[in-house]
Enzyme design. Structure first.
Site, PDB file in Angstrom:
ATOM      1  N   HIS A 109       0.544  -1.201  -0.365  1.00  0.00           N
ATOM      2  CA  HIS A 109      -0.098   0.355  -0.291  1.00  0.00           C
ATOM      3  C   HIS A 109       0.399   0.942   0.011  1.00  0.00           C
ATOM      4  O   HIS A 109       0.004   1.913   0.707  1.00  0.00           O
ATOM      5  CB  HIS A 109      -0.931   0.177   1.301  1.00  0.00           C
TER       6      HIS A 109
HETATM    7  P1  FAD Z   1      -1.155   1.094 -10.370  1.00  0.00           P
HETATM    8  O1  FAD Z   1      -2.307   0.547 -10.428  1.00  0.00           O
HETATM    9  O2  FAD Z   1      -0.336   0.160 -10.213  1.00  0.00           O
HETATM   10  O3  FAD Z   1      -1.230   1.883 -11.546  1.00  0.00           O
HETATM   11  C1  FAD Z   1       0.015   2.188 -12.974  1.00  0.00           C
HETATM   12  C2  FAD Z   1      -0.087   1.750 -14.309  1.00  0.00           C
HETATM   13  O4  FAD Z   1       1.198   2.556 -14.649  1.00  0.00           O
HETATM   14  C3  FAD Z   1       1.075   0.687 -14.378  1.00  0.00           C
HETATM   15  O5  FAD Z   1      -0.153  -0.362 -14.766  1.00  0.00           O
HETATM   16  C4  FAD Z   1       1.818   0.446 -15.246  1.00  0.00           C
HETATM   17  O6  FAD Z   1       2.389  -0.181 -15.806  1.00  0.00           O
HETATM   18  C5  FAD Z   1       1.766   2.344 -15.445  1.00  0.00           C
HETATM   19  N1  FAD Z   1       2.422   2.784 -15.613  1.00  0.00           N
HETATM   20  C6  FAD Z   1       4.214   3.010 -14.732  1.00  0.00           C
HETATM   21  N2  FAD Z   1       4.974   3.791 -15.140  1.00  0.00           N
HETATM   22  C7  FAD Z   1       4.612   4.191 -17.003  1.00  0.00           C
HETATM   23  C8  FAD Z   1       5.059   4.237 -18.215  1.00  0.00           C
HETATM   24  N3  FAD Z   1       6.620   4.690 -17.971  1.00  0.00           N
HETATM   25  N4  FAD Z   1       5.060   4.106 -19.656  1.00  0.00           N
HETATM   26  C9  FAD Z   1       3.727   3.871 -19.372  1.00  0.00           C
HETATM   27  N5  FAD Z   1       2.605   3.208 -17.804  1.00  0.00           N
HETATM   28  C10 FAD Z   1       3.213   2.774 -16.568  1.00  0.00           C
HETATM   29  N6  FAD Z   1      -5.658  -2.713  -2.703  1.00  0.00           N
HETATM   30  C11 FAD Z   1      -6.419  -2.798  -2.043  1.00  0.00           C
HETATM   31  O7  FAD Z   1      -7.227  -2.806  -1.669  1.00  0.00           O
HETATM   32  N7  FAD Z   1      -6.305  -4.658  -1.684  1.00  0.00           N
HETATM   33  C12 FAD Z   1      -5.943  -5.359  -1.840  1.00  0.00           C
HETATM   34  O8  FAD Z   1      -6.640  -6.870  -0.964  1.00  0.00           O
HETATM   35  C13 FAD Z   1      -4.565  -5.100  -1.761  1.00  0.00           C
HETATM   36  N8  FAD Z   1      -3.753  -6.042  -1.894  1.00  0.00           N
HETATM   37  C14 FAD Z   1      -2.426  -5.738  -3.293  1.00  0.00           C
HETATM   38  C15 FAD Z   1      -1.531  -7.112  -3.366  1.00  0.00           C
HETATM   39  C16 FAD Z   1       0.005  -6.490  -4.292  1.00  0.00           C
HETATM   40  C17 FAD Z   1       0.261  -7.989  -4.559  1.00  0.00           C
HETATM   41  C18 FAD Z   1       0.101  -5.041  -4.206  1.00  0.00           C
HETATM   42  C19 FAD Z   1       0.900  -4.591  -5.456  1.00  0.00           C
HETATM   43  C20 FAD Z   1      -0.877  -4.504  -3.765  1.00  0.00           C
HETATM   44  C21 FAD Z   1      -2.441  -4.823  -3.530  1.00  0.00           C
HETATM   45  N9  FAD Z   1      -3.084  -3.492  -3.253  1.00  0.00           N
HETATM   46  C22 FAD Z   1      -4.857  -4.032  -2.423  1.00  0.00           C
HETATM   47  C23 FAD Z   1      -2.606  -1.948  -3.091  1.00  0.00           C
HETATM   48  C24 FAD Z   1      -3.556  -1.809  -4.716  1.00  0.00           C
HETATM   49  O9  FAD Z   1      -3.360  -2.451  -5.727  1.00  0.00           O
HETATM   50  C25 FAD Z   1      -2.451  -0.003  -5.114  1.00  0.00           C
HETATM   51  O10 FAD Z   1      -2.354   0.753  -3.806  1.00  0.00           O
HETATM   52  C26 FAD Z   1      -3.427   0.231  -6.351  1.00  0.00           C
HETATM   53  O11 FAD Z   1      -3.949  -0.961  -6.962  1.00  0.00           O
HETATM   54  C27 FAD Z   1      -2.572   1.250  -6.997  1.00  0.00           C
HETATM   55  O12 FAD Z   1      -3.274   1.983  -8.044  1.00  0.00           O
HETATM   56  P2  FAD Z   1      -2.766   3.352  -9.206  1.00  0.00           P
HETATM   57  O13 FAD Z   1      -3.515   3.356 -10.051  1.00  0.00           O
HETATM   58  O14 FAD Z   1      -2.127   4.028  -8.037  1.00  0.00           O
HETATM   59  O15 FAD Z   1      -1.020   2.355  -9.409  1.00  0.00           O
END
Ligand code: FAD
Length: 634
Positions: free
Chosen positions: A569
């Site tokens: 997280h």
């Molecule tokens: P992300 O969803 O990571 O999105 C970022 C995206 O940007 C990715 O797809 C990446 O590939 C892309 N990206 C990055 N850099 C570039 C670039 N230079 N060019 C193009 N694309 C790029 N949360 C819960 O609520 N419940 C759970 O049970 C839970 N379990 C988890 C278990 C794991 C193993 C993980 C990793 C996370 C978990 N979380 C959980 C946390 C939650 O999933 C994350 O906090 C959330 O998905 C983050 O969202 P985001 O949009 O900030 O980033």
């Protein structure tokens, strides 16, 4: 508390300070195959009922039977699979037609990026650039049983990119359309009203945006026995009242939602793209954005385009539509990716940028600062019989700001028993198949070869974990080089603030009470395992690269420090008020926003994904309404 000395392994003595400098795949391929997950292991199909009635498709056996393909395919996962939607294409299909431009260019098709792109596409032309591949057709993503396999897959096309923080904690970031929702544990729970107020969000729009997500991809679980035991144990241990099945963040114990349906099939943020306007939406996979291009002629630098690399390494430039009241480049690349891209594009601490010869567009000392990760510590509890596999379904929300959750089931799925999960996998710790002092590359290889022959009993057990909310310990992110594919250096400084440690101790003490309740004892025969024994088992089960102490279970404080792992997280790096304003516009430049978990000072709710997806929808609606007023019609 008097305890036996805990072991230290050869592996954990590897210098984390060196490891974090590793761009795993490129520089240390031999090491990268040893990186892995923490403690959420091996769920199985459970029968869950949906937040709304299941569709006819879900009631068929079709999806279940599709998953019975050869196990080796599951270990590898699948690379580029046929996208489900016609507007999702490979990045190499991009050809810039002179004059072609987009109203919004969203970088990162993740948890926030997908709902944002879908929403904006209702009225505007949107280009969504995702560096990873498609989640569709990859059963390591789709199948709940295979949760840990994606995390264990350290190949360059894996949906999960491993990294190790300088603290020595093994971590992962998503690299796939759908982002974190494709590799996470699926638990779905909203932020508290006080969190929403503190974020200065419009409460009414928030209350419209959560259900927009929920009706598409969220389900109610059919509570697994281990989760039911935790629920009842929490109540008996005084984490009350019971608040039933709810998405809401309320003190006490509750059952939350999940993005896994009743067949254990994962639904992801990528599915939310189906709510967009296909005529206005273009999604490119394996499009790795290298940097944002600025026009620096005017009073303030203005984002006008992005440069990206396709799956063949060819460079492209996508440009924003010009004109008054125009759109933006929006970074939704996550808490690691968004600050990294700002830095690579010349926005950040001047001194750091100059060291890497990155032309400075705007000095902002706060970019990459204030990174936090909610530390997690867990107790492994062996059980008399195998317990059904489960990921998080139940949570105890304590007033001390400690959240108690659980996972269970280590009986391997037919897919996962075939896979090499690496020396750092929790199952090796649980098994203690390799004595810690003997853990080595060769031992791990031998283990992987023999794993299928191990008795299933060795995998019996479950974890009860605690994580602390809003850690006061913070750290930072900085670039190691100018390669966007290489994770930056990240430091979280777990437990550097004494109050965080105090809350961890409170969490472990609460778990101790839960373990002693009849509900857990019934499954575990916990009377046979004094807490000292459980702590020692847990030292082995929770593998990190934090230097070990011979007395790491001599005090709960030491146990917290030495066995800290991540619940993934992590957040921060682009805080509101420091890097972005309340409309998520990057301060000091025009045409650029950041909308994702990097803007959070604290992680929302007990688990963040609900609020990150909500935020994507919320900001999409807000932008449409601001630009179009009533004509936005959303
Ligand atoms: P992300 O969803 O990571 O999105 C970022 C995206 O940007 C990715 O797809 C990446 O590939 C892309 N990206 C990055 N850099 C570039 C670039 N230079 N060019 C193009 N694309 C790029 N949360 C819960 O609520 N419940 C759970 O049970 C839970 N379990 C988890 C278990 C794991 C193993 C993980 C990793 C996370 C978990 N979380 C959980 C946390 C939650 O999933 C994350 O906090 C959330 O998905 C983050 O969202 P985001 O949009 O900030 O980033």
């Amino acid at each position: 508390m008097k305890l036996t000395a805990a072991s230290s392994s050869g592996l954990v003595s590897i210098d984390a300070q060196i490891l974090f400098r590793v761009c795993l795949h490129r520089n240390y391929p031999q090491l990268s195959s040893y990186l892995l997950t923490a403690t959420f292991m091996l769920p199985c199909m459970w029968d869950s009922s949906r937040a709304h009635p299941p569709t006819a498709q879900e009631n068929t056996d079709e999806q279940g039977s599709n998953f019975k393909a050869a196990p080796t395919a599951a270990c590898k996962g699948k690379g580029f699979t046929k996208p489900r939607y016609p507007y999702i294409k490979k990045a190499s299909s991009f050809s810039s037609v002179p004059g072609e431009a987009y109203d919004y260019i969203i970088v990162g098709g993740g948890t926030a990026g997908c709902p944002l792109a879908a929403t904006l596409s209702h009225k505007f032309k949107v280009l969504l650039l995702e560096r990873g591949g498609s989640p569709y057709g990859n059963r390591n993503i789709s199948r709940l049983q295979n949760f840990h396999i994606s995390l264990a897959d350290t190949s360059p096309s894996s949906p999960s990119q491993a990294f190790i923080s300088t603290d020595g904690v093994i971590n992962a970031r998503a690299r796939v359309l759908g982002g974190g929702t494709c590799i996470n544990a699926g638990f779905y729970t909203r932020a508290s009203p006080s969190y929403v107020n503190a974020a200065s969000w419009d409460g009414q729009l928030v209350n419209e945006s959560y259900p927009w997500v929920e009706k598409r991809i969220v389900y109610w679980p059919n509570v697994a026995p281990w989760q039911a035991a935790l629920r009842d144990g929490l109540l008996e241990a005084g984490v009350s009242p019971f608040n039933g099945y709810t998405f809401d963040h309320i003190y006490g114990t509750k059952v939350g939602g999940t993005i896994f349906d009743r067949r254990g099939f994962r639904h992801t943020a990528a599915d939310l793209l189906a709510a967009g306007n296909p005529n206005n939406l273009r999604v490119l996979l394996r499009a790795s954005v290298q940097k944002i291009v600025f026009d620096t002629q005017g009073r303030r630098p203005k984002a006008v385009a992005v440069q990206f690399k396709d799956e063949n390494g060819r460079q492209h430039q996508a440009v924003l539509e010009e004109g008054a009241g125009g759109g933006d480049v929006i970074l939704s690349a996550g808490a690691i990716g968004s600050p990294q891209l700002l830095l690579l594009s010349g926005i950040g601490p001047k001194h750091d940028l100059e060291k890497l010869r990155i032309p400075v567009v705007l000095h902002n000392q706060h970019v990459g600062k204030g990174m936090s990760d909610n530390p997690m510590n867990s107790i492994f509890i062996p059980t008399k019989k195998p317990v059904r596999q489960s990921l998080i379904q139940t949570v105890g929300i304590t007033k001390m700001g400690t959240f108690i959750e659980a996972s269970s089931g280590f009986s391997q799925s037919s897919d996962s028993i075939q896979c090499h999960h690496g020396i750092l996998s929790a199952e090796i710790g649980q098994l203690s198949a390799i004595p810690p002092a003997q853990r080595s590359l060769e031992a791990a290889q031998k283990y992987a070869r023999n794993k299928q022959n191990l008795p299933r009993e060795a995998f019996r057990g479950g974890f009860i974990l605690e994580k602390i909310d809003g850690p006061l310990s913070t750290g930072e992110l900085s670039l190691l080089n100018t390669d966007v594919d290489c994770s930056p250096a990240v430091t979280f400084n777990y437990f550097s603030h004494p109050y965080d440690l105090k809350r961890c101790v409170h969490g472990i003490r609460t778990i101790e009470k839960i373990v002693r309740t009849k509900h857990i004892a019934k499954l575990s025969g916990a009377d046979e395992y004094p807490m000292e024994v459980l702590l020692n088992l847990s030292v082995k089960a929770n593998l990190n690269l934090v230097p070990k102490h011979t007395n790491d279970t001599a005090s709960i404080q030491q146990f917290c420090r030495d066995t800290v792992i991540t619940i993934w997280h992590y957040h921060g790096g682009c805080h509101v008020g420091k890097v972005v304003d309340h409309d998520y516009r990057v301060m000091g430049v025009a045409g650029l926003r950041v909308i994702d978990g990097s803007t959070f000072v604290n992680s929302p709710g007990t688990n963040p994904q609900a609020t990150v997806m909500m935020m994507g929808r919320y900001m999409g609606v807000k932008i449409l309404r601001e630009r179009l007023g009533r004509a936005a019609a959303v």
